[in-house]
Structures are given as structure tokens and as C-alpha cells.
Design an enzyme around this catalytic site. Structure first.
Site, PDB file in Angstrom:
ATOM      1  CD  GLU A   7      -1.629  -2.181   2.082  1.00  0.00           C
ATOM      2  OE1 GLU A   7      -2.527  -2.835   2.599  1.00  0.00           O
ATOM      3  OE2 GLU A   7      -0.421  -2.463   2.213  1.00  0.00           O
ATOM      4  CG  ASP A  80      -2.006  -3.334   5.609  1.00  0.00           C
ATOM      5  OD1 ASP A  80      -0.792  -3.553   5.518  1.00  0.00           O
ATOM      6  OD2 ASP A  80      -2.481  -2.213   5.859  1.00  0.00           O
ATOM      7  CG  ASP A  82      -6.979  -5.300   7.267  1.00  0.00           C
ATOM      8  OD1 ASP A  82      -6.659  -5.248   6.061  1.00  0.00           O
ATOM      9  OD2 ASP A  82      -7.050  -4.283   7.981  1.00  0.00           O
ATOM     10  CD  GLU A  84     -10.858  -1.085   3.634  1.00  0.00           C
ATOM     11  OE1 GLU A  84     -11.173  -0.220   2.813  1.00  0.00           O
ATOM     12  OE2 GLU A  84     -11.694  -1.755   4.279  1.00  0.00           O
ATOM     13  CE1 TYR A 296      -2.328  -3.722   8.950  1.00  0.00           C
ATOM     14  CE2 TYR A 296      -4.098  -5.106   9.801  1.00  0.00           C
ATOM     15  CZ  TYR A 296      -3.658  -4.084   8.968  1.00  0.00           C
ATOM     16  OH  TYR A 296      -4.548  -3.433   8.158  1.00  0.00           O
ATOM     17  NE  ARG A 298      -6.193   0.675  10.059  1.00  0.00           N
ATOM     18  CZ  ARG A 298      -5.134   1.164   9.410  1.00  0.00           C
ATOM     19  NH1 ARG A 298      -4.252   0.330   8.873  1.00  0.00           N
ATOM     20  NH2 ARG A 298      -4.952   2.455   9.290  1.00  0.00           N
ATOM     21  CG  HIS A 343      -4.804  -9.970  12.045  1.00  0.00           C
ATOM     22  ND1 HIS A 343      -4.455 -10.725  10.961  1.00  0.00           N
ATOM     23  CD2 HIS A 343      -5.755  -9.104  11.613  1.00  0.00           C
ATOM     24  CE1 HIS A 343      -5.153 -10.332   9.909  1.00  0.00           C
ATOM     25  NE2 HIS A 343      -5.952  -9.359  10.274  1.00  0.00           N
TER      26      HIS A 343
END
Length: 893
Positions: A7, A80, A82, A84, A296, A298, A343
Site C-alpha cells: 500500500e 495488509d 485484513d 481492507e 499489524y 488493526r 490476527h
């Protein structure tokens, strides 16, 4: 070389360092496409297809990736780990296929890692997988739901509740939490209660404080001492009796550490300890993650990988010794509603490195890393061991009983490294006190201690000042902070770790909520939106429904539900609810809001009068109205006969300050708010707010003699009505007007033959509104007859100082526009601010005149210097014409 796409550039740089020259690492800069921002971007007729667009910036990123793939058609998507991140990888793949940047049979790998370390990245590259389709479907469902709510509910708000910005699926529920809490606070009825405590001393001279817990053989509940009379009797009972320690009980206790951080708890603790907002916290954590310092950020998981637990335990033993390392590793399980736990927790990637041992330049990053590192180590450390002691003190007849509690830390354990913060600044509990050595049977002597006690509440003291009764009141629930609001959302199962920060920033950016210090207050418009939605779309702002929808999204992620079925079921009911409001009239909406908010807007003053009766005409009823500018106000139903208005809110809000601004009321005809504001050139009043449709709202500066705190709505409207037309001049029929200008109040008139209007200053600002035709004509005539003296008026002499004793000529103190000054011949010397005209001596006047006169020749000489150089500058040009022509442009440059 295989092309790896992540990203952000920072993440790309870190990963490129781990993979080396054999890979090309590029950044997508987040999402590369989004839903087209117009109605119809989600097909609700059955297919549930979505229309996407690629912004201009993203087109360049896609081209760069496609160009890199031309050399090596091997794409690795490393976004990432997740929902998103999975969606970004899917969007990248779909966009590259659409522009033929890759072929359908080209190998595409999806890799994910929880930490950006060399080991984690290389392991992920060695174990690729395909894009997780159920996770993408969960993203599509969430995106479609948010779109359907935003693009269908927001227009209803705009039509039925003017001034509303928009409504969001989760943001509206979050806003409701803030509004509901505010209404709880407003409805709260404080209840009085009293407590009694005494300062006692052991036979060894050590003092301790005990509180009264029983009186006349009866245990005291919180409200048993309800007023000062009962408290005074209790104080006398304690004061009049000899006391003895009748019991000392010591019990061992343990305190266990908090689990390691997940997104919500990290945001809460950063807010408590650093005052860091959720958005700032996540931005700082993102940079730490991309630099490879933490895992990570989130996540709603609180478990740690086995190797991370082993590393943490080794770091604890190395730094603090075996006593601080428990025999077995601690295992944590999340108790939050709807926790996915996909996670690990948020932890350092290297447990051995403290904040001083990592390469971080920004102060916020260092603070946040230190917090994460300490919390992670503490979570695996030994429990703290405490000894809690309770001391009971009674009189011989057991008519009074007092109790003192305290604790001693026997072994600090995890507290050596970290203790969790508190949400509220509550006073320390009794358990935080340390008690002296006290034995059963000790005489507890009362000693003076409360003589200098002060408090806003009432107090009752014994004659010896050894016993104190103090008044208290029950407190309403505290307003939310970002930390406590995130905690509440997590408890209810609303939102997800990746959404908390954006939800909070959205409700603030829309003007629905404001932050004062670290507390969240609902704005008027936010309150109105919540009341509207709670009454006409109750289901969609209910906590259970929103949490249930989150559960369904999780089931889609797990592959247990079809996302199109979830969307179809939601849309069927939601579209019906939207349709039911089509015939709803604004007056019905306002009536409902008036009804719901009546206790807030029109509280009963207790005088028997109708709280909604207009205080001006005493005939109309007060109700909420909306202005074209979007604001709400309270107005009289007897309009236009009665033009009473006040700002939205309870009575007494008329003078409420909002920073340097104050709303004075609403102009009934236009529906625009009238504001008192402070600008670069002082206070002014303004009609309406600056918008695209109204880029230059009408304004008027306050006269210098008007204090801002006494300006009300009527005075403001006087100013905003300027210029005022006095009438038509009797000689030429042209209008005579008054206004307030830069140099004060004036009257203006322009004859047909005049090139410019004539302005004549007025002596009093009130004359702008009161001057009549005869006086105005006379003032203008005086100005025309004496242009230099009439307008502002000849300077007025405040004091005659007589002749100059050395040079002759009259000296006088004159009244000037910028203050008094001394006039002598052509010299005007300003009077110092600390010298008044009455106290000025002739000697001082002569000195000031001499100082002023001495400056004048210097100015003239300086002004002549450039002119003296002109002839010398022309001499070279006269001798050599050629070079002079070339030099001229150079000199002009």
C-alpha cells in the site's frame, strides 16, 4: 524480477530492503478505485453489481505496475492482512485485468504477513495463496451497505431536516451514543449525601484516617446521612466517644497484568496517557508498523504467537530476573462482542529492544512504541502481590464504628514495568492508602486535622477539628472521551478495529460532535439528526441491529453466508423505510423533535408558567425551527407579529460563547443566523455563514463605543440594516444616507453635478440611527462650505499653554484623532500616554516640541538624497551612447 505491490511507499522501502534486488517493490498508495460517487453505483435490482472508477492519481500507479510487469509477468500482492487489505489486492488485480496490464493466465500470488520483519516477509513470499474471496465479499457487502445508507438516507435528511450534512450506517449509531449520553446528563437529578471521617492516632504517634460506617448499631448506607443536620449529629456522636481498635485484618491479594494491546485498547491507553486522538494514534502506529517495529496495528486479537511469548519471557528474565517471570506463560482470550481475533495482538517485533534502542526520530512514535513494548512485556510478567489491611475502630458501647483500609505492595511484579491508566480522573481509592502499624486493642486518639479544610460543598466540623462531615452529590455519567467511546463501541460490537478512528473523525468533521479538551459534546445539528433517525429509522440506529449486521459480515468473511443475500434482505426493509418518509412533512418532523427534546429545550422553571409560552408577546408558543443556513433556532408561533427568537438550546443560551463567536438569533424573513464574531479588525456582526452560494455574507463592524458583551439581536440588526436612508435632499431629490465607516459614523450625499459624494462625519455613533433630515442637510452644508474643517470638525483645544518662552508663538494641547497632542506653529508633538493634558507642564511641552522639531529636518535631507544622485548617474550615459542603450534594460531589471 517479480513485482511486489504493497500500500505505502514506507512499507515498500522496508520490504525492498528485505527482498533485495531480485524483486521490484511498488506502492499502490492505498485503494486504486472506489464506487462512483453518484446514485445508481450499486445495482439493487438483483445482480448487486457495483460501478467502480479509478482516480487520476491511481491511474499512474496502475501504469507503473503494468510497466514493471512487462519485464517479468509475476505479480505478488502483499497488502495488509485484513479485510481492507484483501480488498485492495482484489481491486489491483481487477484493474490490471481491465486495462490489460496482465493476462488472465498470468500467475498472481497473494501473500500476507502480520509483521514487517525479514523473517516474516520471506516466509510469506515462500508460502503464497490466492485472494480470499469470502473476505472480499465481506468487503463488498460492507461497502455496498455504507453506500446504500449514505446515498438514500442523506437526501431524506436534507429534505426533512435542513442543514443536515449526511448520515452514515455506523457513524449515525456512534453519534447516537454521544447524544444519548448527553441527554442522560441533562436528565440527571443529583442527590445529596454526607460522609463522616475522623483523623486518629495510634499510641506510637502515627496518624490514620477512618470513615464512619455504622451509627447506633446500624450500618450506614450511602444516603442514610441525607443532610447537614444528620451529619452534625453523627459528627457529635464520634467526637463525644472514646475509640479503640477492635479489629485488624490483613489479607494477601494479587493483581494480574492487563492483556497486550489490540486496536481499541491501544487507542484508549494512548488517549489516557498522552491525550492522543484515535486518528493520530493509528497514524503513528502505522508508521511504526511500516518501519518494522511493531506487528499489524488493526486487530481485535490479544493472543501472541508462541515464539513471541518465548521472546517476551526471555527479555523479562534478562532485564528483571527470574522472580518477574511466571512459571507458565500467560494465555489471553478476548471477551469483546463479535471479536474476530484474526490476527495477533499489537506487539514489538523485537522484544529485546526498548524505545531507546530502536531507530525512531519522531517523539510520538517513540512514546507509542514505549507504551506497546511495556504493555507487551508486562502482560507476560508475574502478578503483583499485595497485602490489604482493614482496621475497625469502635467505642465501648459500639454506638459508632469507623473503618480504615489500605494496602502494601509486597512484590511489584508487572507493576515494575507498567500499570494501566484510568478512564476518569477519579480520586484514589482507599486501597491506594498505606496504613501505619496498628494493633488490636490500641487506643485510637482523635487529633485535630481539618481546621484548614476548604470545599465548594458544605462541611460540618467537630470543635476539636478531628471529625469532619462533608456534603457530596451523586454525579451524572461522564461525557465520552474518544477512549471511552471506542471502548463502548467495542462492547456493543459496533464497528471494527479498522473503522474506529475514521468513525470518530467523521462525526467531528461533519460538525455533529465537538471536542472540548478530551470530552465529546454533541452539537445541535448532531442532536437533531439523532432524534430524527431514532424516531423515523429507529431500527437502523439501534445498537443490536448494527452489531447483528457486523456478525453477518463476519459470517460472510468465513464463507458461511452469501453477501448478495444479506444485501437483498437489508435493502428490502431499508428501502421500505425510506419510502415511508416520502410523504412526511417538515412540520411533522419539527413537531416530533419539539416533543422529544421538550425537556431539553423548554425545561420547567418551577414557577407555574408554561415553559413554551413566548416571553415577549406572551401569546405565542415557542418551538424549534430550522434556518436556510442549516442552523436551528427557537422561534415564536405568533410570527410575523412576534419576531422573538433565541438560539437552539435551553433558555439562557442567548449569551453562550462559542470560542470568539456568539449566535444572537435568527433573522425571521431570511432564516439566516445572526452572529457576533471577532475578526482581524475587531468585533463585527454577520448575517448568515459564508458558503459557496453566499460567499460574502453581510457584515458590519461594531462602533468603538459598543462593547461586544452588550450587543444583542436588535442592536445587531440595526447595524446590518445600514446604510440607513435619512430621506431625499430637498434641493436635488438625491438620497441622504448614514453609515459607519473606517473613521467613524458619517452622513453621505451626492449631487448630480458632483464628481464624488460628500461625506460628513457625525459626532455620535447613535446619530447614524437617529439623525433627521434638517440636521443632516446642515451637516452636509457645513462640510461643503469648509471641506477641511467641517467634516471631522476643527481640532478642539483642550488646554492653552501660552506663548513659547524662547521662540514665541502660541502653544496648546489639542484633541486629536489618535490622542491629545501639543500644537506650536507647524509642529504637532504627540503627548506621551502616561502624561495627561491636565498634568503637562510648560517645560515638558517645550521639550516635546524641540524633540519633534529636531526630527523634521532629517526627513527632508533623506528625501533629497536620491535626487542629488540623478545627475551623476547620467554622466556615463552622456559619454558613451552605445553602452548606455544596452545598460538601460539591465537597470530596469
Amino acid at each position: 524480477m517479480p513485482v511486489v505491490v504493497v500500500e505505502s511507499p514506507a512499507k515498500a522501502k522496508t520490504i525492498n530492503g528485505y527482498l533485495g534486488k531480485d524483486y521490484t517493490v511498488l506502492a499502490s498508495y492505498g485503494h486504486v478505485r472506489d464506487l462512483v460517487g453518484k446514485d445508481g453505483s450499486v445495482d439493487t435490482e438483483g445482480s448487486w453489481d457495483m460501478t467502480w472508477e479509478v482516480p487520476a492519481d491511481s491511474k499512474k500507479r496502475i501504469k507503473d505496475i503494468a510497466d514493471a510487469l512487462a519485464n517479468d509477468p509475476n505479480l505478488i500482492l502483499a497488502t495488509d492482512p485484513d479485510r481492507e487489505g484483501e480488498a485492495i489486492s482484489w481491486h489491483l488485480l481487477e484493474t490490471l485485468l481491465a486495462r490489460r496490464g496482465i493476462k488472465k493466465d498470468m500467475p498472481v500470488s497473494r501473500v500476507a504477513f502480520n509483521a514487517i520483519t525479514k523473517k516474516a516477509v520471506q516466509e510469506a513470499i515462500a508460502n503464497p495463496r490466492e485472494i480470499d474471496t469470502p473476505l472480499v465479499h465481506a468487503y463488498l457487502a460492507r461497502r455496498a451497505l455504507d453506500y446504500l445508507v449514505g446515498f438514500n438516507l442523506s437526501p431524506v435528511l436534507w429534505r426533512k431536516l435542513p442543514g443536515s450534512k449526511s448520515a452514515g450506517r455506523v457513524q449515525s449509531v456512534c453519534l447516537r451514543l454521544v447524544v444519548d449520553r448527553e441527554m442522560e446528563i441533562e436528565a440527571f437529578d443529583a442527590r445529596e449525601y454526607w460522609s463522616v471521617r475522623a483523623m486518629l492516632e495510634t499510641p506510637r504517634g502515627q496518624k490514620f484516617e477512618a470513615r464512619l460506617v455504622a451509627l447506633a448499631g446500624k450500618k450506614l448506607d450511602r444516603f442514610d446521612l441525607a443532610d447537614a443536620t444528620q451529619a452534625e449529629l453523627a459528627v457529635q456522636a464520634v467526637e463525644s466517644r472514646d475509640l479503640t481498635v477492635t479489629g485488624v485484618e490483613a489479607k494477601p491479594a494479587t493483581r494480574n497484568p492487563s492483556p497486550p494491546f489490540m486496536t481499541s485498547t491501544l487507542q484508549q491507553e494512548a488517549s489516557r496517557k498522552f491525550g492522543m486522538g484515535a486518528k493520530a494514534c493509528m497514524s503513528t502506529a502505522q508508521r511504526l508498523y511500516e518501519a518494522g517495529h511493531i506487528t499489524y496495528m488493526r486487530t481485535d486479537g490479544i493472543d501472541m504467537a508462541p515464539e513471541a511469548v518465548a521472546d517476551a519471557r526471555a527479555a523479562i528474565e534478562s532485564r528483571y530476573g527470574k522472580d518477574y517471570t511466571p512459571a507458565e506463560a500467560r494465555v489471553y482470550k478476548n471477551k469483546a462482542k463479535n471479536a474476530q481475533e484474526a490476527h495477533e495482538c499489537i506487539r514489538p517485533t523485537d522484544m529485546t529492544k526498548s524505545a531507546d534502542e530502536i531507530r525512531v526520530s519522531e517523539g510520538d512514535q517513540k512514546k507509542l512504541y514505549d507504551l506497546i513494548w511495556k504493555r507487551t512485556l508486562a502482560s507476560q510478567m508475574a502478578a503483583a502481590r499485595l497485602e490489604r489491611t482493614t482496621v475497625t475502630v469502635r467505642d465501648k458501647g459500639e454506638q459508632v464504628e469507623l473503618r480504615a483500609t489500605g494496602q502494601v505492595v509486597v512484590f511489584d511484579g508487572f507493576m515494575k514495568v507498567y500499570t494501566e491508566g484510568r478512564d476518569d480522573d477519579a480520586a484514589a481509592s482507599d486501597d491506594d492508602n498505606r496504613l501505619p502499624v496498628i494493633h488490636q486493642g490500641d487506643v485510637a486518639k482523635k487529633v485535630a486535622a481539618y481546621g484548614d479544610e476548604t470545599s465548594d460543598n458544605q462541611m460540618v466540623k467537630s470543635p476539636s477539628n478531628a471529625v469532619l462531615g462533608q456534603q457530596s452529590f451523586t454525579q451524572p455519567p461522564p461525557r465520552y472521551t474518544e477512549a471511552t467511546l471506542v471502548k463502548r463501541m467495542e462492547e456493543l460490537g459496533i464497528g471494527r478495529p479498522s473503522t474506529y478512528a475514521s468513525i470518530l473523525s467523521t462525526i467531528v468533521d461533519r460538525g455533529y460532535v465537538r471536542k472540548e479538551g478530551n470530552r465529546l459534546f454533541p452539537e445541535d445539528q448532531g442532536r437533531l439528526v439523532t432524534v430524527f433517525l431514532s424516531n423515523y429509522f429507529r431500527k437502523y440506529v439501534s445498537y443490536d441491529f448494527t452489531a447483528g449486521l457486523e456478525e453477518e459480515l463476519d459470517e460472510i468473511s468465513a464463507g458461511d453466508k452469501d453477501y448478495k443475500d444479506v444485501l437483498a434482505r437489508f435493502w428490502r426493509d431499508f428501502s421500505a423505510a425510506i419510502g415511508e418518509t416520502s410523504e412526511l412533512r417538515i412540520t411533522e418532523v419539527l413537531d416530533k423533535i419539539n416533543e422529544v427534546l421538550e425537556p431539553h429545550l423548554f425545561p420547567d422553571a418551577g414557577d407555574g408558567r408554561d415553559p413554551r409560552l413566548c416571553p415577549k408577546c406572551e401569546a405565542g408558543r415557542l418551538s424549534m425551527r430550522t434556518a436556510r443556513s442549516g442552523g436551528a433556532f427557537i422561534g415564536c408561533s405568533n410570527y410575523p407579529e412576534c419576531r422573538y427568537t433565541r438560539p437552539f438550546g435551553p433558555p439562557g443560551m442567548e449569551g453562550e460563547q462559542q470560542g470568539d463567536e456568539r449566535m444572537l438569533g435568527v433573522e425571521p424573513e431570511s432564516g439566516l443566523e445572526v452572529w457576533l464574531k471577532s475578526g482581524r479588525f475587531g468585533p463585527y456582526v454577520q448575517l448568515g455563514e459564508k458558503t459557496e452560494e453566499n460567499p460574502k455574507p453581510k457584515r458590519s463592524s461594531l462602533p468603538k463605543t459598543w462593547a461586544p458583551d452588550v450587543v444583542d439581536f436588535d442592536r445587531a440588526m440595526q447595524l446590518l440594516s445600514l446604510p440607513r436612508e435619512v430621506g431625499l435632499h430637498p434641493e436635488d431629490g438625491e438620497p441622504i444616507t448614514t453609515n459607519l465607516g473606517r473613521y467613524g459614523p458619517y452622513v453621505m450625499h451626492k449631487r448630480p453635478e458632483d464628481a464624488k459624494p460628500v461625506y460628513a462625519n457625525l459626532s455620535d455613533e447613535e446619530e447614524i440611527f437617529t439623525i433627521g433630515m434638517n440636521h443632516a442637510v446642515q451637516v452636509l452644508a457645513d462640510k461643503r462650505a469648509n471641506p477641511r474643517g467641517a467634516g471631522r470638525g476643527a481640532a478642539k483645544a483642550l488646554r492653552d499653554l501660552g506663548e513659547h518662552p524662547e521662540k514665541g508663538g502660541a502653544m496648546a494641547v489639542m484633541e486629536g484623532r489618535f490622542g491629545p497632542y501639543i500644537k506650536w506653529e507647524k509642529v504637532n508633538a504627540t503627548l506621551p500616554k502616561d502624561v495627561s493634558p491636565e498634568d503637562l507642564t510648560v517645560a515638558q511641552a517645550i521639550e516635546l516640541i524641540a524633540a519633534k522639531a529636531a526630527k523634521a529636518p532629517k526627513k527632508k535631507a533623506a528625501a533629497k538624497k536620491p535626487a542629488a544622485k540623478k545627475p551623476a548617474a547620467k554622466k556615463p550615459a552622456a559619454k558613451k551612447k552605445g553602452p548606455a542603450k544596452k545598460a538601460a534594460p539591465k537597470a530596469q531589471d
